[in-house]
Design an enzyme around this catalytic site. Sequence first.
Site, PDB file in Angstrom:
ATOM      1  N   CYS A  88      69.237  -6.897 -11.323  1.00 26.61           N
ATOM      2  CA  CYS A  88      68.340  -7.993 -10.534  1.00 26.61           C
ATOM      3  C   CYS A  88      66.964  -7.535 -10.634  1.00 26.61           C
ATOM      4  O   CYS A  88      66.207  -7.640  -9.587  1.00 26.61           O
ATOM      5  CB  CYS A  88      69.051  -7.908  -8.936  1.00 26.61           C
ATOM      6  SG  CYS A  88      69.189  -6.334  -8.286  1.00 26.61           S
ATOM      7  N   GLY A  89      66.495  -7.462 -11.779  1.00 28.05           N
ATOM      8  CA  GLY A  89      65.027  -7.141 -11.941  1.00 28.05           C
ATOM      9  C   GLY A  89      64.475  -5.866 -11.034  1.00 28.05           C
ATOM     10  O   GLY A  89      65.205  -4.938 -11.044  1.00 28.05           O
TER      11      GLY A  89
END
Length: 289
Positions: A88-89
Amino acid sequence: MASTKEIRSKIKSVQNTRKITKAMEMVAASKMRRAQERMRNARPYAEKIREIVANLSKANPEFRPAYMATREVKKIGTILVTTDKGLCGGLNTNVLRLIANQVRDMEGSNVGIEYTAIGSKGLQFLNRSKAKLISQTIQIGDTPHMDVLIGAITAQLEAFERGEIDAVYLAYTRFVNAMKQEPVLEKLLPLEPAELTPEEKAGNSWDYIYEPDAESILNGLLKRYVEAMIYQAVAENMASEQSARMVSMKAASDNAKNVIGELQLEYNKTRQAAITKELSEIVGGAAAV
């Protein structure tokens, strides 16, 4: 130069990866809509109970709740909300950077910190950092439930009530929009009127009549307020997680598409070079004959 067989193998591998990232993007987009709806549905309750508590904090009851008692800060507690899964970055990295800054600031002031971890990524970070962990809860799923969170939260609240810690902070990622999520480190306890009351309503004043008594009403309400704030933080963090994962997987899918295009071009060049070489050998053999 790599052989055509090796390049075909790379292309197939990247295509398989792109299928996975594309599927994860679509799943995250579906979950994001539900998470945003859940978060927005919870916001009116959180805002209303915050307004009530702000009014109570400015009133002058005969009883002063423990959650409003300020004292010299020698030790604090921090509830860290992160995700259970990755991909998720920089979502978790940003909020963990806030925690690292908090540790550095508190060490300079000789203030101890005790942590509660909500989410596997935060738990792993705290274990690696050898931080003092007093409670935890992981694998909470895609839908937050208060009965799952309450045990970990209660450990911090009871420690504050006993005077073992002098303040409680909450670290999470606030959802702004699908492209932007901001890490937040906010003070949860003790409750202070200046922090609870919006500036445009700072001049209002309220008073209440308590039945059956102020102690039971205020203690119950303030505990419910803290639980509502933590639940809202977890809901915000989940909406942020799905949004960040959707954006990250879209970027991965786009990058995979570019890599496939580059590999396909390289494959065509290699294949053309091999054909040219074969033709040259045929022509050279014919000339020799």
